[in-house]
Design a protein around this motif. Sequence first.
Motif, PDB file in Angstrom:
ATOM      1  N   GLU A  16      -1.941  -3.919   8.701  1.00  0.00           N
ATOM      2  CA  GLU A  16      -0.844  -4.319   7.817  1.00  0.00           C
ATOM      3  C   GLU A  16      -0.707  -5.832   7.729  1.00  0.00           C
ATOM      4  O   GLU A  16      -0.488  -6.384   6.667  1.00  0.00           O
ATOM      5  CB  GLU A  16       0.473  -3.695   8.283  1.00  0.00           C
ATOM      6  CG  GLU A  16       0.632  -2.289   7.769  1.00  0.00           C
ATOM      7  CD  GLU A  16       1.825  -1.582   8.352  1.00  0.00           C
ATOM      8  OE1 GLU A  16       2.603  -2.215   9.090  1.00  0.00           O
ATOM      9  OE2 GLU A  16       1.964  -0.384   8.069  1.00  0.00           O
ATOM     10  N   MET A  17      -0.848  -6.476   8.879  1.00  0.00           N
ATOM     11  CA  MET A  17      -0.776  -7.934   8.897  1.00  0.00           C
ATOM     12  C   MET A  17      -1.847  -8.521   7.997  1.00  0.00           C
ATOM     13  O   MET A  17      -1.595  -9.388   7.191  1.00  0.00           O
ATOM     14  CB  MET A  17      -1.013  -8.455  10.326  1.00  0.00           C
ATOM     15  CG  MET A  17       0.224  -8.520  11.183  1.00  0.00           C
ATOM     16  SD  MET A  17       1.485  -9.556  10.451  1.00  0.00           S
ATOM     17  CE  MET A  17       0.792 -11.172  10.842  1.00  0.00           C
ATOM     18  N   ASN A  18      -3.048  -7.971   8.176  1.00  0.00           N
ATOM     19  CA  ASN A  18      -4.167  -8.497   7.413  1.00  0.00           C
ATOM     20  C   ASN A  18      -3.996  -8.271   5.926  1.00  0.00           C
ATOM     21  O   ASN A  18      -4.238  -9.162   5.128  1.00  0.00           O
ATOM     22  CB  ASN A  18      -5.486  -7.865   7.884  1.00  0.00           C
ATOM     23  CG  ASN A  18      -5.943  -8.497   9.180  1.00  0.00           C
ATOM     24  OD1 ASN A  18      -5.484  -9.590   9.524  1.00  0.00           O
ATOM     25  ND2 ASN A  18      -6.819  -7.827   9.894  1.00  0.00           N
ATOM     26  N   SER A  19      -3.544  -7.059   5.554  1.00  0.00           N
ATOM     27  CA  SER A  19      -3.445  -6.788   4.126  1.00  0.00           C
ATOM     28  C   SER A  19      -2.301  -7.600   3.511  1.00  0.00           C
ATOM     29  O   SER A  19      -2.397  -8.067   2.395  1.00  0.00           O
ATOM     30  CB  SER A  19      -3.290  -5.298   3.850  1.00  0.00           C
ATOM     31  OG  SER A  19      -2.090  -4.853   4.399  1.00  0.00           O
ATOM     32  N   LYS A  20      -1.237  -7.769   4.293  1.00  0.00           N
ATOM     33  CA  LYS A  20      -0.117  -8.560   3.806  1.00  0.00           C
ATOM     34  C   LYS A  20      -0.555 -10.018   3.621  1.00  0.00           C
ATOM     35  O   LYS A  20      -0.301 -10.650   2.604  1.00  0.00           O
ATOM     36  CB  LYS A  20       1.020  -8.505   4.832  1.00  0.00           C
ATOM     37  CG  LYS A  20       2.387  -8.374   4.204  1.00  0.00           C
ATOM     38  CD  LYS A  20       3.432  -8.250   5.290  1.00  0.00           C
ATOM     39  CE  LYS A  20       4.817  -8.395   4.742  1.00  0.00           C
ATOM     40  NZ  LYS A  20       5.810  -8.365   5.811  1.00  0.00           N
ATOM     41  N   HIS A  21      -1.236 -10.508   4.641  1.00  0.00           N
ATOM     42  CA  HIS A  21      -1.729 -11.877   4.628  1.00  0.00           C
ATOM     43  C   HIS A  21      -2.749 -12.057   3.496  1.00  0.00           C
ATOM     44  O   HIS A  21      -2.719 -13.038   2.764  1.00  0.00           O
ATOM     45  CB  HIS A  21      -2.369 -12.175   5.986  1.00  0.00           C
ATOM     46  CG  HIS A  21      -2.707 -13.609   6.170  1.00  0.00           C
ATOM     47  ND1 HIS A  21      -1.743 -14.601   6.151  1.00  0.00           N
ATOM     48  CD2 HIS A  21      -3.889 -14.224   6.361  1.00  0.00           C
ATOM     49  CE1 HIS A  21      -2.333 -15.772   6.332  1.00  0.00           C
ATOM     50  NE2 HIS A  21      -3.634 -15.575   6.461  1.00  0.00           N
ATOM     51  N   ALA A  22      -3.623 -11.056   3.358  1.00  0.00           N
ATOM     52  CA  ALA A  22      -4.648 -11.129   2.315  1.00  0.00           C
ATOM     53  C   ALA A  22      -4.008 -11.147   0.933  1.00  0.00           C
ATOM     54  O   ALA A  22      -4.445 -11.883   0.048  1.00  0.00           O
ATOM     55  CB  ALA A  22      -5.601  -9.938   2.441  1.00  0.00           C
ATOM     56  N   LYS A  23      -2.958 -10.345   0.758  1.00  0.00           N
ATOM     57  CA  LYS A  23      -2.294 -10.298  -0.544  1.00  0.00           C
ATOM     58  C   LYS A  23      -1.674 -11.656  -0.875  1.00  0.00           C
ATOM     59  O   LYS A  23      -1.780 -12.151  -1.987  1.00  0.00           O
ATOM     60  CB  LYS A  23      -1.225  -9.210  -0.558  1.00  0.00           C
ATOM     61  CG  LYS A  23      -0.673  -8.972  -1.951  1.00  0.00           C
ATOM     62  CD  LYS A  23       0.227  -7.766  -2.056  1.00  0.00           C
ATOM     63  CE  LYS A  23       0.656  -7.568  -3.509  1.00  0.00           C
ATOM     64  NZ  LYS A  23       1.794  -6.644  -3.628  1.00  0.00           N
ATOM     65  N   ARG A  24      -1.066 -12.243   0.155  1.00  0.00           N
ATOM     66  CA  ARG A  24      -0.435 -13.552  -0.031  1.00  0.00           C
ATOM     67  C   ARG A  24      -1.477 -14.612  -0.434  1.00  0.00           C
ATOM     68  O   ARG A  24      -1.251 -15.418  -1.324  1.00  0.00           O
ATOM     69  CB  ARG A  24       0.313 -13.901   1.269  1.00  0.00           C
ATOM     70  CG  ARG A  24       0.474 -15.347   1.624  1.00  0.00           C
ATOM     71  CD  ARG A  24       1.628 -15.995   0.872  1.00  0.00           C
ATOM     72  NE  ARG A  24       1.270 -17.349   0.536  1.00  0.00           N
ATOM     73  CZ  ARG A  24       2.008 -18.411   0.812  1.00  0.00           C
ATOM     74  NH1 ARG A  24       3.172 -18.258   1.365  1.00  0.00           N
ATOM     75  NH2 ARG A  24       1.595 -19.600   0.488  1.00  0.00           N
TER      76      ARG A  24
END
Length: 279
Positions: A16-24
Amino acid sequence: QAKDKGRNTYQKYRYEMNSKHAKRIKIECDLRKAIEFQEFEVYYQPQTDADTGKVVCMEALVRWNHPELGVVLPSEFIPVAEETGLIINIGEWVLREACRQTKEWQEAGYNHIKISVNLSARQFQQENLVETVSSILRECGLDANYLVLEITETVSMQNIDFVVRTLKELNELGIQVSIDDFGTGYSSLLYLKSFPIQSLKIDRSFIRDIIDDTDDAAIASAIIAMAHNLKLKVVAEGVETEEQLKYLKENHCDNFQGYLFSKPVPAEEFEKKFMSKRS
Ligand code: C2E
Ligand code: MG
Ligand code: MG
Ligand code: MG
């Protein structure tokens, strides 16, 4: 077992961290090209007058039609735009497009209504803001009396002399200024007195529970009374029910904006639903 569970939770967390960060990161990266690729669109939401029930103003709200993510709402990209400074160009684009559309509707013989455009604190800090706004009005041929600029209370944390001077210059051009999301910010009351503004918008969070929460009801009616004493008009944002509308009318609120009347809609839809030919 417990170890496995822990690992799974950790994996999920990391994912989740990664996907959130990636989206940002994706948003930041794509935002840089969005103007050039013409991916922004202005939606319009009506503001109705308490006495006549007519639409007197419309707020311009930006939408990003992202080629892969679909419609991205301002809450997802405006903060990124502010951090990166991209808000300057995006904000200018929105202002130009909103003024252009308003003038187009006037030329087509529709009733003249005002356009209200959000300005971020970062735009407001710009030395040449007044020049930029006046040249956009000139370019579009729009009379300054039809433009309202919405600022938030965060601008009051900046240099007060600069803020007052800028507001005065905008007023001298004929532009009106409104304080947005009123009540959620900082030092509202002190600065209200010294800021040359014409209206304030009560934040949606006070309107939401106006019927069930007597504190919110008291705050809303006190804001309206105080604003009127300071000769300011009051707009209520986030009006969703007839009961809220009734309460606000009884308390002499001047204008209403919210889903009860309409969500923000694209220009063509706004034209069909809310524009009428001048009589
Ligand atoms: P805002 O200026 O306070 O705009 C009102 C927001 O409340 C809009 O959200 C609108 O869709 C929403 N809203 C209106 N009526 C109702 C209602 O009855 N119920 C509910 N639940 N919501 C309602 P939106 O369009 O997502 O915009 C969010 C914020 O993003 C705006 O808040 C504004 O601060 C910022 N924003 C939008 N467009 C621009 C822009 O062009 N420039 C800048 N600087 N900021 C913008
Ligand atoms: Mg606003
Ligand atoms: Mg607002
Ligand atoms: Mg708000």
